[in-house]
Design a protein around this motif. Structure first.
Motif, PDB file in Angstrom:
ATOM      1  N   ARG A  52     -10.382  -1.637   6.315  1.00  0.00           N
ATOM      2  CA  ARG A  52     -10.763  -2.815   5.532  1.00  0.00           C
ATOM      3  C   ARG A  52     -11.001  -3.999   6.459  1.00  0.00           C
ATOM      4  N   PHE A  53     -12.116  -4.675   6.229  1.00  0.00           N
ATOM      5  CA  PHE A  53     -12.479  -5.822   7.059  1.00  0.00           C
ATOM      6  C   PHE A  53     -12.856  -7.008   6.182  1.00  0.00           C
ATOM      7  N   ILE A  54     -12.415  -8.184   6.605  1.00  0.00           N
ATOM      8  CA  ILE A  54     -12.829  -9.433   5.969  1.00  0.00           C
ATOM      9  C   ILE A  54     -13.453 -10.309   7.048  1.00  0.00           C
ATOM     10  N   LEU A  55     -14.720 -10.692   6.865  1.00  0.00           N
ATOM     11  CA  LEU A  55     -15.400 -11.595   7.791  1.00  0.00           C
ATOM     12  C   LEU A  55     -15.035 -13.026   7.422  1.00  0.00           C
ATOM     13  N   ALA A  56     -14.635 -13.815   8.407  1.00  0.00           N
ATOM     14  CA  ALA A  56     -14.041 -15.123   8.115  1.00  0.00           C
ATOM     15  C   ALA A  56     -14.658 -16.249   8.926  1.00  0.00           C
ATOM     16  N   HIS A  57     -14.368 -17.477   8.481  1.00  0.00           N
ATOM     17  CA  HIS A  57     -14.719 -18.712   9.193  1.00  0.00           C
ATOM     18  C   HIS A  57     -16.221 -18.812   9.462  1.00  0.00           C
ATOM     19  N   LEU A  58     -17.035 -18.516   8.443  1.00  0.00           N
ATOM     20  CA  LEU A  58     -18.485 -18.618   8.586  1.00  0.00           C
ATOM     21  C   LEU A  58     -18.915 -20.079   8.642  1.00  0.00           C
TER      22      LEU A  58
ATOM     23  N   GLU B 115     -17.167  -5.484  17.552  1.00  0.00           N
ATOM     24  CA  GLU B 115     -15.729  -5.209  17.569  1.00  0.00           C
ATOM     25  C   GLU B 115     -15.309  -4.390  16.357  1.00  0.00           C
ATOM     26  N   LEU B 116     -15.930  -4.649  15.203  1.00  0.00           N
ATOM     27  CA  LEU B 116     -15.554  -3.926  13.991  1.00  0.00           C
ATOM     28  C   LEU B 116     -15.786  -2.429  14.145  1.00  0.00           C
ATOM     29  N   THR B 117     -16.874  -2.062  14.789  1.00  0.00           N
ATOM     30  CA  THR B 117     -17.177  -0.650  14.980  1.00  0.00           C
ATOM     31  C   THR B 117     -16.057   0.051  15.741  1.00  0.00           C
TER      32      THR B 117
ATOM     33  N   ARG C 227      -7.578  -7.471  21.157  1.00  0.00           N
ATOM     34  CA  ARG C 227      -7.956  -6.113  20.751  1.00  0.00           C
ATOM     35  C   ARG C 227      -6.728  -5.241  20.499  1.00  0.00           C
ATOM     36  N   ASP C 228      -5.745  -5.346  21.386  1.00  0.00           N
ATOM     37  CA  ASP C 228      -4.529  -4.547  21.227  1.00  0.00           C
ATOM     38  C   ASP C 228      -3.828  -4.871  19.909  1.00  0.00           C
ATOM     39  N   GLN C 229      -3.808  -6.154  19.552  1.00  0.00           N
ATOM     40  CA  GLN C 229      -3.095  -6.570  18.345  1.00  0.00           C
ATOM     41  C   GLN C 229      -3.863  -6.240  17.063  1.00  0.00           C
ATOM     42  N   LEU C 230      -5.183  -6.160  17.148  1.00  0.00           N
ATOM     43  CA  LEU C 230      -5.975  -5.808  15.971  1.00  0.00           C
ATOM     44  C   LEU C 230      -6.100  -4.302  15.778  1.00  0.00           C
ATOM     45  N   THR C 231      -6.057  -3.565  16.874  1.00  0.00           N
ATOM     46  CA  THR C 231      -6.250  -2.112  16.814  1.00  0.00           C
ATOM     47  C   THR C 231      -5.164  -1.435  15.983  1.00  0.00           C
ATOM     48  N   GLY C 232      -5.601  -0.583  15.076  1.00  0.00           N
ATOM     49  CA  GLY C 232      -4.660   0.166  14.251  1.00  0.00           C
ATOM     50  C   GLY C 232      -4.202  -0.543  12.997  1.00  0.00           C
ATOM     51  N   ALA C 233      -4.600  -1.806  12.813  1.00  0.00           N
ATOM     52  CA  ALA C 233      -4.231  -2.518  11.591  1.00  0.00           C
ATOM     53  C   ALA C 233      -4.977  -1.909  10.409  1.00  0.00           C
ATOM     54  N   ASP C 234      -4.325  -1.897   9.253  1.00  0.00           N
ATOM     55  CA  ASP C 234      -4.975  -1.373   8.052  1.00  0.00           C
ATOM     56  C   ASP C 234      -6.102  -2.286   7.597  1.00  0.00           C
ATOM     57  N   LEU C 235      -5.913  -3.581   7.766  1.00  0.00           N
ATOM     58  CA  LEU C 235      -6.909  -4.584   7.377  1.00  0.00           C
ATOM     59  C   LEU C 235      -7.036  -5.611   8.492  1.00  0.00           C
ATOM     60  N   VAL C 236      -8.261  -5.980   8.821  1.00  0.00           N
ATOM     61  CA  VAL C 236      -8.506  -6.972   9.871  1.00  0.00           C
ATOM     62  C   VAL C 236      -9.333  -8.122   9.307  1.00  0.00           C
ATOM     63  N   VAL C 237      -8.852  -9.325   9.520  1.00  0.00           N
ATOM     64  CA  VAL C 237      -9.611 -10.548   9.233  1.00  0.00           C
ATOM     65  C   VAL C 237     -10.122 -11.057  10.567  1.00  0.00           C
ATOM     66  N   LEU C 238     -11.446 -11.098  10.730  1.00  0.00           N
ATOM     67  CA  LEU C 238     -12.022 -11.475  12.021  1.00  0.00           C
ATOM     68  C   LEU C 238     -13.145 -12.491  11.827  1.00  0.00           C
ATOM     69  N   GLU C 239     -13.197 -13.447  12.720  1.00  0.00           N
ATOM     70  CA  GLU C 239     -14.222 -14.479  12.646  1.00  0.00           C
ATOM     71  C   GLU C 239     -15.624 -13.914  12.850  1.00  0.00           C
ATOM     72  N   SER C 240     -16.535 -14.340  11.974  1.00  0.00           N
ATOM     73  CA  SER C 240     -17.974 -14.057  12.120  1.00  0.00           C
ATOM     74  C   SER C 240     -18.669 -15.398  11.888  1.00  0.00           C
TER      75      SER C 240
ATOM     76  N   GLN D 231     -24.583  -8.256   6.577  1.00  0.00           N
ATOM     77  CA  GLN D 231     -25.576  -7.260   6.984  1.00  0.00           C
ATOM     78  C   GLN D 231     -25.483  -6.952   8.476  1.00  0.00           C
ATOM     79  N   THR D 232     -25.150  -7.945   9.289  1.00  0.00           N
ATOM     80  CA  THR D 232     -24.997  -7.699  10.729  1.00  0.00           C
ATOM     81  C   THR D 232     -23.851  -6.734  10.985  1.00  0.00           C
ATOM     82  N   ALA D 233     -22.723  -6.974  10.304  1.00  0.00           N
ATOM     83  CA  ALA D 233     -21.573  -6.087  10.454  1.00  0.00           C
ATOM     84  C   ALA D 233     -21.863  -4.708   9.886  1.00  0.00           C
ATOM     85  N   LEU D 234     -22.483  -4.666   8.720  1.00  0.00           N
ATOM     86  CA  LEU D 234     -22.787  -3.390   8.069  1.00  0.00           C
ATOM     87  C   LEU D 234     -23.729  -2.542   8.920  1.00  0.00           C
ATOM     88  N   CYS D 235     -24.729  -3.183   9.528  1.00  0.00           N
ATOM     89  CA  CYS D 235     -25.683  -2.463  10.372  1.00  0.00           C
ATOM     90  C   CYS D 235     -24.978  -1.823  11.558  1.00  0.00           C
ATOM     91  N   SER D 236     -24.104  -2.574  12.205  1.00  0.00           N
ATOM     92  CA  SER D 236     -23.398  -2.053  13.369  1.00  0.00           C
ATOM     93  C   SER D 236     -22.514  -0.869  12.991  1.00  0.00           C
TER      94      SER D 236
END
Length: 264
Positions: free
Chosen positions: A212-218, A201-203, A153-166, A230-235
């Motif tokens: 900016r968010f990219i959902l990855a490793h589906l 976490e995205l919220t 969380r510390d390393q992702l916080t404040g990044a302009d763009l985050v690529v995170l597994e969903s 839609q799950t991310a968008l809803c949250s």
């Protein structure tokens, strides 16, 4: 300005390019060297622009083309100490290319600064990466993790763009064809992040400045791009955040046949 271009994402292979058209890095090389080279060309990136490959961990969908690509194109490889030891035991890091440990303090490469951070996955010593570009922009990259630790969380916080597994929808996984031990592995703290866990976490990240968010490793078997999106968008929406105003959300394709990337 820098660009991130997902080349491949998912259980069949993972690789991302981060940098400019002249110089950048690959995070992982999980398809064959030929496929990686072809996809770079599709994205308008010459292989000579790849100054290094940073490996997250030793699972085959992240290193399938590593040995051939790195040795043929003389590209240095960096990873955690545990991952490099695992690659040596697998015969992948066999002395045909430069392979070095990236320390906790990070390093400069291709005009950027790359810092690793530990993640929770069932492998030797997996890491994510925080990448700082030459103009001060930042990317937080983290896939293949069972949960987000305070360190992540510390390393992702404040990044302009985050690529995170969903990776998966829990209901699809629980009711799907996978054997019980595999389901338990995926759902464990050293497995993979679910759509809902990612969305939660995205919220928090969006409220702290990431736009900016990219959902990855589906998972191909236990997820769909639309369901993850839609799950991310809803949250994010429930938290009062508006797409296109407060954030931009996309899903990394399994194969980036359009050649599109994100400039940030």
């Amino acid at each position: 300005m820098a660009r991130i271009c997902p080349l491949f994402s998912g259980s069949s292979g993972n690789s991302y390019y981060i940098g400019s058209s002249c110089a950048g890095i690959l995070i992982d090389a999980g398809r064959t060297a030929k496929q990686l080279n072809n996809m770079l060309e599709t994205c308008g990136i010459g292989i000579e622009s790849v100054k290094a490959i940073f490996v997250t961990h030793e699972h085959i969908d992240h290193i399938r083309g590593l040995r051939v690509l790195a040795s043929r194109k003389h590209i240095p490889v960096y990873a955690s100490s545990g991952t490099l030891n695992a690659l040596e035991k697998m015969g992948c890091a066999n002395g045909t290319f430069q392979a070095d440990v990236i320390g906790e303090k990070g390093m400069e490469c291709a005009g950027m600064f790359i810092r690793p951070f530990r993640t929770s996955h069932d492998c030797a010593e997996s890491v994510g990466y925080r990448v700082q570009t030459h103009d001060g922009r930042s990317v937080g990259f983290s896939t293949d993790l069972g949960f987000l630790s305070d360190t992540v969380r510390d390393q992702l916080t404040g990044a302009d763009l985050v690529v995170l597994e969903s990776n998966h929808d829990v209901g699809m996984l629980q009711n799907g064809p996978y054997p019980y031990p595999l389901k338990r592995r995926i759902l464990s703290d050293t497995g993979h992040l679910s759509n809902q866990a990612c969305a939660d976490e995205l919220t928090d990240l969006a409220q702290k400045g990431t736009t900016r968010f990219i959902l990855a490793h589906l998972s191909a078997e236990n997820n769909t791009p639309e369901l993850a999106f839609q799950t991310a968008l809803c949250s994010l929406s429930v938290a009062g955040l508006k797409e296109g105003v407060d954030f931009q959300l996309s899903v990394a394709p399994r194969e980036n046949n359009t050649g599109k990337g994100i400039i940030f």
